[in-house]
Scaffold this motif. Structure first.
Motif, mmCIF file in Angstrom:
data_model
loop_
_atom_site.group_PDB
_atom_site.id
_atom_site.type_symbol
_atom_site.label_atom_id
_atom_site.label_comp_id
_atom_site.label_asym_id
_atom_site.label_seq_id
_atom_site.Cartn_x
_atom_site.Cartn_y
_atom_site.Cartn_z
ATOM 1 N N MET A 171 0.849 -1.196 0.000
ATOM 2 C CA MET A 171 0.000 0.000 0.000
ATOM 3 C C MET A 171 0.885 1.247 0.000
ATOM 4 S SD MET A 171 -2.979 1.060 2.696
ATOM 5 C CE MET A 171 -1.881 0.749 4.069
ATOM 6 N N ARG A 172 0.648 2.150 -0.919
ATOM 7 C CA ARG A 172 1.446 3.361 -1.053
ATOM 8 C C ARG A 172 0.999 4.402 -0.039
ATOM 9 N NH1 ARG A 172 4.529 7.041 -1.232
ATOM 10 N NH2 ARG A 172 5.506 7.977 -3.073
ATOM 11 N N HIS A 173 1.957 4.922 0.750
ATOM 12 C CA HIS A 173 1.647 5.929 1.739
ATOM 13 C C HIS A 173 2.226 7.278 1.331
ATOM 14 C CE1 HIS A 173 0.623 3.349 5.544
ATOM 15 N NE2 HIS A 173 -0.183 3.139 4.530
ATOM 16 N N THR A 174 1.713 8.337 1.940
ATOM 17 C CA THR A 174 2.205 9.691 1.754
ATOM 18 C C THR A 174 3.679 9.739 2.181
ATOM 19 O OG1 THR A 174 -0.002 10.551 2.218
ATOM 20 C CG2 THR A 174 1.822 12.077 2.508
ATOM 21 N N PRO A 175 4.561 10.572 1.603
ATOM 22 C CA PRO A 175 4.202 11.546 0.575
ATOM 23 C C PRO A 175 4.303 10.978 -0.844
ATOM 24 C CG PRO A 175 6.456 11.898 1.265
ATOM 25 C CD PRO A 175 5.925 10.774 2.113
ATOM 26 N N TYR A 176 3.394 11.369 -1.690
ATOM 27 C CA TYR A 176 3.471 11.048 -3.099
ATOM 28 C C TYR A 176 4.374 12.080 -3.772
ATOM 29 C CZ TYR A 176 -0.339 7.613 -3.182
ATOM 30 O OH TYR A 176 -1.115 6.500 -3.013
ATOM 31 N N VAL A 177 5.062 11.669 -4.822
ATOM 32 C CA VAL A 177 5.866 12.588 -5.629
ATOM 33 C C VAL A 177 5.380 12.525 -7.066
ATOM 34 C CG1 VAL A 177 7.897 12.459 -4.131
ATOM 35 C CG2 VAL A 177 7.646 10.831 -6.022
ATOM 36 N N VAL A 178 5.865 13.437 -7.879
ATOM 37 C CA VAL A 178 5.401 13.540 -9.261
ATOM 38 C C VAL A 178 5.588 12.228 -10.020
ATOM 39 C CG1 VAL A 178 5.856 14.663 -11.478
ATOM 40 C CG2 VAL A 178 5.694 16.045 -9.394
ATOM 41 N N ALA A 179 6.678 11.533 -9.760
ATOM 42 C CA ALA A 179 6.942 10.279 -10.466
ATOM 43 C C ALA A 179 5.850 9.242 -10.220
ATOM 44 C CB ALA A 179 8.304 9.717 -10.051
ATOM 45 N N ALA A 203 11.750 26.139 -21.025
ATOM 46 C CA ALA A 203 10.641 25.238 -20.698
ATOM 47 C C ALA A 203 10.399 25.243 -19.193
ATOM 48 C CB ALA A 203 10.971 23.822 -21.166
ATOM 49 N N VAL A 204 9.132 25.346 -18.797
ATOM 50 C CA VAL A 204 8.764 25.228 -17.389
ATOM 51 C C VAL A 204 8.593 23.742 -17.101
ATOM 52 C CG1 VAL A 204 7.122 25.852 -15.587
ATOM 53 C CG2 VAL A 204 7.614 27.455 -17.448
ATOM 54 N N THR A 205 9.465 23.196 -16.261
ATOM 55 C CA THR A 205 9.457 21.763 -15.981
ATOM 56 C C THR A 205 9.326 21.530 -14.475
ATOM 57 O OG1 THR A 205 11.875 21.677 -15.786
ATOM 58 C CG2 THR A 205 10.924 21.311 -17.979
ATOM 59 N N VAL A 206 9.199 20.273 -14.105
ATOM 60 C CA VAL A 206 9.148 19.892 -12.694
ATOM 61 C C VAL A 206 9.986 18.631 -12.518
ATOM 62 C CG1 VAL A 206 7.056 18.479 -12.940
ATOM 63 C CG2 VAL A 206 7.619 19.488 -10.720
ATOM 64 N N ARG A 207 10.684 18.539 -11.404
ATOM 65 C CA ARG A 207 11.514 17.364 -11.137
ATOM 66 C C ARG A 207 10.646 16.168 -10.792
ATOM 67 N NH1 ARG A 207 16.830 18.409 -9.148
ATOM 68 N NH2 ARG A 207 16.781 16.282 -8.325
ATOM 69 N N GLU A 208 11.114 14.980 -11.133
ATOM 70 C CA GLU A 208 10.347 13.766 -10.876
ATOM 71 C C GLU A 208 10.194 13.473 -9.389
ATOM 72 O OE1 GLU A 208 12.320 10.406 -12.603
ATOM 73 O OE2 GLU A 208 14.303 11.109 -12.014
ATOM 74 N N ASP A 209 11.100 14.023 -8.568
ATOM 75 C CA ASP A 209 11.013 13.808 -7.128
ATOM 76 C C ASP A 209 10.328 14.959 -6.400
ATOM 77 O OD1 ASP A 209 12.998 15.643 -7.568
ATOM 78 O OD2 ASP A 209 14.500 14.693 -6.287
ATOM 79 N N ALA A 210 9.733 15.904 -7.139
ATOM 80 C CA ALA A 210 9.020 17.021 -6.518
ATOM 81 C C ALA A 210 7.699 16.533 -5.941
ATOM 82 C CB ALA A 210 8.768 18.121 -7.547
ATOM 83 N N SER A 211 7.220 17.234 -4.923
ATOM 84 C CA SER A 211 5.932 16.877 -4.328
ATOM 85 C C SER A 211 4.800 17.293 -5.262
ATOM 86 C CB SER A 211 5.767 17.565 -2.973
ATOM 87 O OG SER A 211 5.604 18.964 -3.146
ATOM 88 N N LEU A 212 3.632 16.700 -5.061
ATOM 89 C CA LEU A 212 2.475 17.072 -5.873
ATOM 90 C C LEU A 212 2.076 18.519 -5.615
ATOM 91 C CD1 LEU A 212 0.212 13.888 -5.708
ATOM 92 C CD2 LEU A 212 2.243 14.357 -7.089
ATOM 93 N N ALA A 213 2.270 18.976 -4.380
ATOM 94 C CA ALA A 213 1.954 20.374 -4.059
ATOM 95 C C ALA A 213 2.861 21.325 -4.836
ATOM 96 C CB ALA A 213 2.104 20.615 -2.567
#
Length: 263
Positions: free
Chosen positions: A1-9, A97-107
């Motif tokens: 079961m996946r728990h918080t925190p979720y990241v973009v990846a 380009a406006v990008t986001v890191r794969e390890d960034a939080s969803l917030a």
């Protein structure tokens, strides 16, 4: 079961369609239509994201097809006029380009989208290489978590470590993503802390509380000081749910200060 925190990846779409800087105008339009997307990242040969071409970048060619803008409008919309005459992705793309890191939080991803008025973001690794794409709908996937999944995480990640002494007396119920904490706790100063921790769980819609101290429980009072409790409050058994009648009071987050020792 996946728990918080979720990241973009955890929620991004992969693989993702992209185009090369030399891609022609028509090829880009065909790519958008085929993949049913409104924008595509532009990649250099090594896979780094150098820009993004969106429908808005392409629309100028149609907008100015038969237009004769005034000198003032030309000065005001130089970039749009330039793109109206562009024929390749390198000429059309928005840079940087406006990008986001794969390890960034969803917030973090949500804030970046909101600040830029963007619908989706290319996802990159530490080297700027494309790893996927994340859209607004991707960020909302966490709200598809089941109530049982949320309840389990709240119990294991919030109630058990925070209310060590009284955790057996705290009941966690979740309905449509709204978490209700009810029962008797030794230290009511921890209630705002619990509320803040529950709200930090990905997928939680809201938090409601009916947590009281031992004194209030002995008097049969709920957290509002008015509603009667059904004794024995906080004790559960087969078929029982220790929930006071009426709508529970809303938990109030602790605005600042240190977190007290767990009760």
């Amino acid at each position: 079961m996946r728990h918080t925190p979720y990241v973009v990846a955890d929620v991004m779409t992969n693989p993702v369609v992209a185009v090369a800087p030399r891609a022609g105008f028509k090829e880009i339009v065909e790519t958008l239509r085929k993949w049913k997307v409104s924008a595509v990242p532009v990649l250099e040969g090594d896979g780094r994201v150098t820009g993004v071409v969106s429908e808005a970048d392409l629309l100028g060619k149609e907008e100015f097809r038969d237009a004769d803008p005034s000198r003032l409008e030309q000065m005001r919309r130089l970039d749009d006029l330039r793109k109206a005459g562009a024929v390749t992705a390198r000429e059309l793309m928005s840079v940087p380009a406006v990008t986001v890191r794969e390890d960034a939080s969803l917030a973090q991803a949500a804030r970046t989208m909101a600040q830029g008025g963007l619908k989706r973001l290319p996802v990159v690794d530490a080297s700027g290489m494309l790893r996927g794409i994340v859209s607004r709908s991707d960020l909302l996937k966490v709200f598809l978590r089941s109530d049982d999944d949320l309840a389990e995480e709240v119990r294991t990640e919030v109630v058990e470590p925070l209310f060590r002494v009284s955790r057996e007396n705290v009941l966690v119920t979740v309905v449509d993503g709204v978490v209700t904490l009810s029962g008797v706790v030794q230290d009511t100063a921890l209630v705002p802390v619990a509320a803040r921790m529950v709200r930090a769980v990905e997928g939680v819609v809201d938090v409601e509380c009916d947590l009281v101290g031992p004194g209030a429980a002995a008097l049969g009072l709920s957290s509002s000081g008015q509603r009667p409790l059904s004794p024995p409050y906080g004790q559960t058994g087969p078929g029982s749910r220790a929930v006071s009648p009426g709508k529970p009071s809303v938990c109030h987050d602790r605005p600042s200060g240190s977190i007290p020792n767990p009760s």
